[in-house]
Write a protein that holds these residues in place. Structure first.
Motif, PDB file in Angstrom:
ATOM      1  N   ALA A 174       0.831  -1.207   0.000  1.00 12.76           N
ATOM      2  CA  ALA A 174       0.000   0.000   0.000  1.00 12.76           C
ATOM      3  C   ALA A 174       0.867   1.259   0.000  1.00 12.76           C
ATOM      4  CB  ALA A 174      -0.932  -0.006   1.211  1.00 12.76           C
ATOM      5  N   ALA A 175       1.998   1.229   0.702  1.00 12.31           N
ATOM      6  CA  ALA A 175       2.901   2.387   0.681  1.00 12.31           C
ATOM      7  C   ALA A 175       3.435   2.636  -0.725  1.00 12.31           C
ATOM      8  CB  ALA A 175       4.052   2.160   1.662  1.00 12.31           C
ATOM      9  N   LEU A 176       3.734   1.559  -1.452  1.00 12.99           N
ATOM     10  CA  LEU A 176       4.237   1.697  -2.823  1.00 12.99           C
ATOM     11  C   LEU A 176       3.144   2.133  -3.788  1.00 12.99           C
ATOM     12  CD1 LEU A 176       6.416  -1.532  -2.881  1.00 12.99           C
ATOM     13  CD2 LEU A 176       7.270   0.815  -2.895  1.00 12.99           C
ATOM     14  N   ALA A 177       1.883   1.872  -3.439  1.00  6.83           N
ATOM     15  CA  ALA A 177       0.765   2.259  -4.301  1.00  6.83           C
ATOM     16  C   ALA A 177       0.227   3.644  -3.973  1.00  6.83           C
ATOM     17  CB  ALA A 177      -0.355   1.230  -4.191  1.00  6.83           C
ATOM     18  N   ALA A 178       0.771   4.302  -2.941  1.00  5.62           N
ATOM     19  CA  ALA A 178       0.302   5.631  -2.537  1.00  5.62           C
ATOM     20  C   ALA A 178       0.730   6.680  -3.569  1.00  5.62           C
ATOM     21  CB  ALA A 178       0.850   5.985  -1.154  1.00  5.62           C
ATOM     22  N   ASP A 179       0.184   7.869  -3.443  1.00  9.11           N
ATOM     23  CA  ASP A 179       0.527   8.975  -4.342  1.00  9.11           C
ATOM     24  C   ASP A 179       0.991  10.174  -3.507  1.00  9.11           C
ATOM     25  OD1 ASP A 179       0.871  10.592  -6.512  1.00  9.11           O
ATOM     26  OD2 ASP A 179      -1.279  10.992  -6.836  1.00  9.11           O
ATOM     27  N   PRO A 180       2.301  10.453  -3.456  1.00  5.36           N
ATOM     28  CA  PRO A 180       3.379   9.731  -4.155  1.00  5.36           C
ATOM     29  C   PRO A 180       3.722   8.432  -3.444  1.00  5.36           C
ATOM     30  CG  PRO A 180       4.300  11.473  -2.789  1.00  5.36           C
ATOM     31  CD  PRO A 180       2.802  11.608  -2.685  1.00  5.36           C
ATOM     32  N   PRO A 181       4.367   7.508  -4.152  1.00  2.30           N
ATOM     33  CA  PRO A 181       4.727   6.234  -3.517  1.00  2.30           C
ATOM     34  C   PRO A 181       5.762   6.443  -2.420  1.00  2.30           C
ATOM     35  CG  PRO A 181       5.752   6.441  -5.676  1.00  2.30           C
ATOM     36  CD  PRO A 181       4.813   7.588  -5.552  1.00  2.30           C
ATOM     37  N   ARG A 182       5.721   5.585  -1.404  1.00  2.00           N
ATOM     38  CA  ARG A 182       6.654   5.668  -0.279  1.00  2.00           C
ATOM     39  C   ARG A 182       7.389   4.338  -0.128  1.00  2.00           C
ATOM     40  NH1 ARG A 182       1.824   6.634   2.009  1.00  2.00           N
ATOM     41  NH2 ARG A 182       2.116   4.845   3.411  1.00  2.00           N
ATOM     42  N   TRP A 183       8.633   4.426   0.319  1.00  3.28           N
ATOM     43  CA  TRP A 183       9.361   3.216   0.644  1.00  3.28           C
ATOM     44  C   TRP A 183       8.773   2.592   1.901  1.00  3.28           C
ATOM     45  CZ3 TRP A 183      12.255   0.874  -2.690  1.00  3.28           C
ATOM     46  CH2 TRP A 183      12.939   1.608  -3.662  1.00  3.28           C
ATOM     47  N   PRO A 184       8.667   1.269   1.958  1.00  2.00           N
ATOM     48  CA  PRO A 184       8.182   0.622   3.186  1.00  2.00           C
ATOM     49  C   PRO A 184       9.087   0.945   4.374  1.00  2.00           C
ATOM     50  CG  PRO A 184       8.229  -0.940   1.351  1.00  2.00           C
ATOM     51  CD  PRO A 184       8.934   0.293   0.885  1.00  2.00           C
ATOM     52  N   GLU A 185       8.504   0.991   5.557  1.00  2.00           N
ATOM     53  CA  GLU A 185       9.284   1.247   6.762  1.00  2.00           C
ATOM     54  C   GLU A 185      10.253   0.094   7.010  1.00  2.00           C
ATOM     55  OE1 GLU A 185       9.279   3.959   8.648  1.00  2.00           O
ATOM     56  OE2 GLU A 185       7.791   4.914   7.338  1.00  2.00           O
ATOM     57  N   ARG A 186      11.447   0.424   7.521  1.00  2.00           N
ATOM     58  CA  ARG A 186      12.462  -0.596   7.749  1.00  2.00           C
ATOM     59  C   ARG A 186      12.067  -1.501   8.915  1.00  2.00           C
ATOM     60  NH1 ARG A 186      16.546   0.818  11.626  1.00  2.00           N
ATOM     61  NH2 ARG A 186      17.994  -0.457  10.429  1.00  2.00           N
ATOM     62  N   THR A 187      12.672  -2.675   8.946  1.00  2.00           N
ATOM     63  CA  THR A 187      12.368  -3.673   9.955  1.00  2.00           C
ATOM     64  C   THR A 187      12.801  -3.225  11.344  1.00  2.00           C
ATOM     65  OG1 THR A 187      12.641  -5.444   8.345  1.00  2.00           O
ATOM     66  CG2 THR A 187      12.800  -6.053  10.659  1.00  2.00           C
ATOM     67  N   GLU A 188      11.913  -3.320  12.327  1.00  2.00           N
ATOM     68  CA  GLU A 188      12.245  -3.002  13.708  1.00  2.00           C
ATOM     69  C   GLU A 188      12.088  -4.200  14.632  1.00  2.00           C
ATOM     70  OE1 GLU A 188      13.628  -0.328  14.632  1.00  2.00           O
ATOM     71  OE2 GLU A 188      13.317   0.960  12.900  1.00  2.00           O
ATOM     72  N   ASP A 189      11.501  -5.277  14.132  1.00  2.00           N
ATOM     73  CA  ASP A 189      11.293  -6.452  14.965  1.00  2.00           C
ATOM     74  C   ASP A 189      11.247  -7.672  14.058  1.00  2.00           C
ATOM     75  OD1 ASP A 189      10.837  -8.054  17.119  1.00  2.00           O
ATOM     76  OD2 ASP A 189       8.781  -7.384  17.504  1.00  2.00           O
ATOM     77  N   LEU A 190      11.292  -8.820  14.646  1.00  2.00           N
ATOM     78  CA  LEU A 190      11.203 -10.062  13.902  1.00  2.00           C
ATOM     79  C   LEU A 190       9.772 -10.271  13.428  1.00  2.00           C
ATOM     80  CD1 LEU A 190      12.937 -13.313  14.604  1.00  2.00           C
ATOM     81  CD2 LEU A 190      10.455 -13.381  14.764  1.00  2.00           C
ATOM     82  N   SER A 191       9.620 -10.810  12.209  1.00  2.00           N
ATOM     83  CA  SER A 191       8.287 -11.114  11.702  1.00  2.00           C
ATOM     84  C   SER A 191       8.367 -12.281  10.725  1.00  2.00           C
ATOM     85  CB  SER A 191       7.651  -9.895  11.012  1.00  2.00           C
ATOM     86  OG  SER A 191       8.427  -9.498   9.889  1.00  2.00           O
ATOM     87  N   THR A 192       7.237 -12.961  10.534  1.00  2.00           N
ATOM     88  CA  THR A 192       7.186 -14.113   9.631  1.00  2.00           C
ATOM     89  C   THR A 192       5.960 -14.011   8.731  1.00  2.00           C
ATOM     90  OG1 THR A 192       5.926 -15.463  11.198  1.00  2.00           O
ATOM     91  CG2 THR A 192       8.333 -15.596  11.322  1.00  2.00           C
ATOM     92  N   LEU A 193       5.969 -14.829   7.703  1.00  2.00           N
ATOM     93  CA  LEU A 193       4.843 -14.906   6.768  1.00  2.00           C
ATOM     94  C   LEU A 193       4.963 -16.233   6.022  1.00  2.00           C
ATOM     95  CD1 LEU A 193       2.490 -12.994   5.841  1.00  2.00           C
ATOM     96  CD2 LEU A 193       3.891 -12.479   3.847  1.00  2.00           C
ATOM     97  N   GLU A 194       3.811 -16.803   5.620  1.00  2.00           N
ATOM     98  CA  GLU A 194       3.821 -18.047   4.864  1.00  2.00           C
ATOM     99  C   GLU A 194       3.037 -17.878   3.569  1.00  2.00           C
ATOM    100  OE1 GLU A 194       2.349 -21.262   7.195  1.00  2.00           O
ATOM    101  OE2 GLU A 194       4.160 -21.421   8.410  1.00  2.00           O
ATOM    102  N   ILE A 195       3.559 -18.478   2.503  1.00  2.00           N
ATOM    103  CA  ILE A 195       2.895 -18.496   1.199  1.00  2.00           C
ATOM    104  C   ILE A 195       2.824 -19.938   0.724  1.00  2.00           C
ATOM    105  CG2 ILE A 195       2.972 -17.690  -1.190  1.00  2.00           C
ATOM    106  CD1 ILE A 195       4.731 -15.421  -0.320  1.00  2.00           C
ATOM    107  N   THR A 196       1.669 -20.360   0.237  1.00  2.00           N
ATOM    108  CA  THR A 196       1.558 -21.686  -0.360  1.00  2.00           C
ATOM    109  C   THR A 196       1.619 -21.559  -1.875  1.00  2.00           C
ATOM    110  OG1 THR A 196      -0.869 -21.595  -0.391  1.00  2.00           O
ATOM    111  CG2 THR A 196       0.178 -22.591   1.534  1.00  2.00           C
ATOM    112  N   LEU A 197       2.393 -22.440  -2.485  1.00  2.00           N
ATOM    113  CA  LEU A 197       2.553 -22.488  -3.934  1.00  2.00           C
ATOM    114  C   LEU A 197       1.976 -23.801  -4.431  1.00  2.00           C
ATOM    115  CD1 LEU A 197       6.293 -21.305  -4.091  1.00  2.00           C
ATOM    116  CD2 LEU A 197       4.224 -19.892  -4.173  1.00  2.00           C
ATOM    117  N   ASP A 198       0.975 -23.730  -5.307  1.00  2.00           N
ATOM    118  CA  ASP A 198       0.362 -24.929  -5.887  1.00  2.00           C
ATOM    119  C   ASP A 198       1.019 -25.217  -7.224  1.00  2.00           C
ATOM    120  OD1 ASP A 198      -1.528 -25.317  -3.818  1.00  2.00           O
ATOM    121  OD2 ASP A 198      -2.758 -23.706  -4.654  1.00  2.00           O
ATOM    122  N   LEU A 199       1.451 -26.485  -7.402  1.00  2.00           N
ATOM    123  CA  LEU A 199       2.247 -26.856  -8.570  1.00  2.00           C
ATOM    124  C   LEU A 199       1.579 -27.974  -9.346  1.00  2.00           C
ATOM    125  CD1 LEU A 199       5.641 -26.958  -6.683  1.00  2.00           C
ATOM    126  CD2 LEU A 199       4.892 -25.169  -8.242  1.00  2.00           C
ATOM    127  N   ALA A 200       1.634 -27.867 -10.673  1.00  2.00           N
ATOM    128  CA  ALA A 200       1.149 -28.942 -11.528  1.00  2.00           C
ATOM    129  C   ALA A 200       2.161 -30.087 -11.501  1.00  2.00           C
ATOM    130  CB  ALA A 200       0.975 -28.436 -12.960  1.00  2.00           C
TER     131      ALA A 200
END
Length: 439
Positions: free
Chosen positions: A68-94
């Motif tokens: 959303a920061a990159l899609a703003a007008d004007p675009p903004r750089w994302p805030e730098r990391t201040e703490d540990l964080s995680t995320l998961e993505i599932t990839l479906d493969l043929a």
């Protein structure tokens, strides 16, 4: 499959992960955002989606907020990391074969879950500390602080420790005052001089625990004495034990692949001492990852199979200089194809979010390769000749006439919610080196 994104401070880890997530999701919708990874998978990626948050206690990486920061007008750089964080993505493969197609009819399609970890770059420099006693750490740290421009930045702290009498009592007021002087010296070295080999990491970024008493230690000229030295040694040991228990053991031991990001261009721009400091920090990290033995086993559980070192902000130099950037980083980290436990190593030049286009400028009446983009300050278009990138660690005479410009460019504005991906350089090749075999 667990991927840790680590790196030296301000190398762009948050930007890297934002682009990685956005481009994987776009590729799952059929967009050709990662062509090298698509080729490695044989075009078998059918879909990608974020795994909904569960009951985990670790903060979640805010990919949507950063996009959303990159899609703003004007675009903004994302805030730098201040703490540990995680995320998961599932990839479906043929399926890749007739046997795979038959198995899919019975057991369903193949799915790879990619677990990502982002954490403050300052913490990475605690990695080499784990093999050091307080006395060894004190001697090495003070030796660095007394060199060159560091000495001026740390003058108040050095005056303080050099004036301490023998057998200083273990008074908390003295310990905390010395720590605050030391912390301020580290901040100056990072923010004004561009140095990166600064320990402990939580002195610069304490994380959610804040500046607890466990942090109130600093190097001493006579680290083996009792009194204050004994108190600081206990806190040094407690800090390392806490980092092992709270961060290295529960996270690093579980990861299979690692990306280590380095702002090599920023180090060139900051001058010889900052570049040498970055090189020293990178060598210490690479040694901890590669040298094997108890430290490597403790951190990785022998699970890390691939490590990718990446020089970030590659769009700040024109195309022909990017090969030199790869060569420079490869020279700094060493060119061993694999570590002792089989971790394949690769080196890359990457711009996780591409902000420029290649162009030609005129310098002293002759055409030179340049880049063109919008400057963050004022948003004006600018054509920049950044200077030459050496193929390897520069010889001393390089700095006699060194010129390297590092402007801050505005990120491109993303359309909508980033579903069409994020423009980049080399992200697909890096991901192919790290996870292409799994797809």
């Amino acid at each position: 499959m667990r991927l840790a994104v680590t790196g030296l401070s301000r190398a762009g880890k948050t930007v890297f992960l934002t682009s990685l997530v956005a481009n994987l999701l776009a590729a799952g919708q059929g967009a050709r955002t990662l062509p090298a990874l698509e080729a490695a998978s044989g075009g078998r990626l059918r879909g990608a989606r974020l795994v909904p948050a569960g009951t985990e206690s670790t903060p979640r990486f805010d990919a949507a907020g950063h996009v959303a920061a990159l899609a703003a007008d004007p675009p903004r750089w994302p805030e730098r990391t201040e703490d540990l964080s995680t995320l998961e993505i599932t990839l479906d493969l043929a399926p890749a074969s007739l046997l795979g197609q038959a198995r899919e009819m019975v057991a369903g399609g193949r799915r790879v879950t990619l677990e990502l970890l982002d954490y403050p770059g300052e913490w990475l420099l605690d990695l080499p500390m784990l093999a050091q006693s307080y006395a060894d750490w004190s001697r090495g740290t003070l030796a660095r602080l007394r060199r060159g421009r560091r000495a001026a930045a740390a003058a108040a702290f050095l005056d303080f420790v050099d004036a301490l009498p023998d057998r200083v009592p273990d008074e908390d007021a003295i310990a905390r005052h010395g720590y605050m002087l030391y912390r301020d010296a580290l901040r100056t070295c990072r923010d004004e001089l561009g140095f990166r080999f600064l320990q402990p990491g939580r002195a610069l970024n304490p994380g959610p625990k804040g500046e607890a008493p466990i942090l109130w230690f600093f190097p001493l000229p006579k680290p083996e004495e009792g009194g204050l030295a004994a108190l600081l040694a206990r806190r040094h040991a407690a800090y390392l034990a806490d980092q092992r228990a709270a961060f290295f053991d529960p996270f690093f031991r579980r990861f299979h692949r690692q990306a280590v990001l380095v702002d090599a261009l920023g180090a060139l721009h900051a001058g010889e001492e900052a570049f040498d400091d970055t090189a020293e920090a990178l060598a210490a990290i690479a040694a901890a990852l590669r040298d094997g033995g108890g430290l490597f086993d403790m951190l990785t559980g022998q699970g890390v199979k691939r490590v990718a070192f990446a020089a970030t902000k590659a769009d700040h130099v024109p195309g022909r200089a990017r090969d030199a950037l790869v060569g420079l980083l490869g020279d700094l980290v060493g060119r061993d194809p694999a570590g002792p436990l089989g971790a394949a190593t690769s080196v890359h030049a990457v711009a996780a979010i591409r902000c420029t286009e290649d162009d030609v400028a005129v310098l002293d009446g002759r055409p030179v390769a340049a880049v063109r983009g919008l400057l963050l300050e004022g948003g004006k278009a600018a054509k920049v000749y950044p200077g030459e990138v050496p193929l390897r660690r520069p010889a001393p005479d390089f700095w006699d006439h060194a010129f390297f410009e590092m402007p801050v460019f505005q990120p491109p504005r993303l359309a909508g919610d980033g579903r069409s991906g994020v423009p980049h350089l080399g992200l697909d090749a890096l991901l192919t080196a790290l996870i292409g075999d799994l797809l």
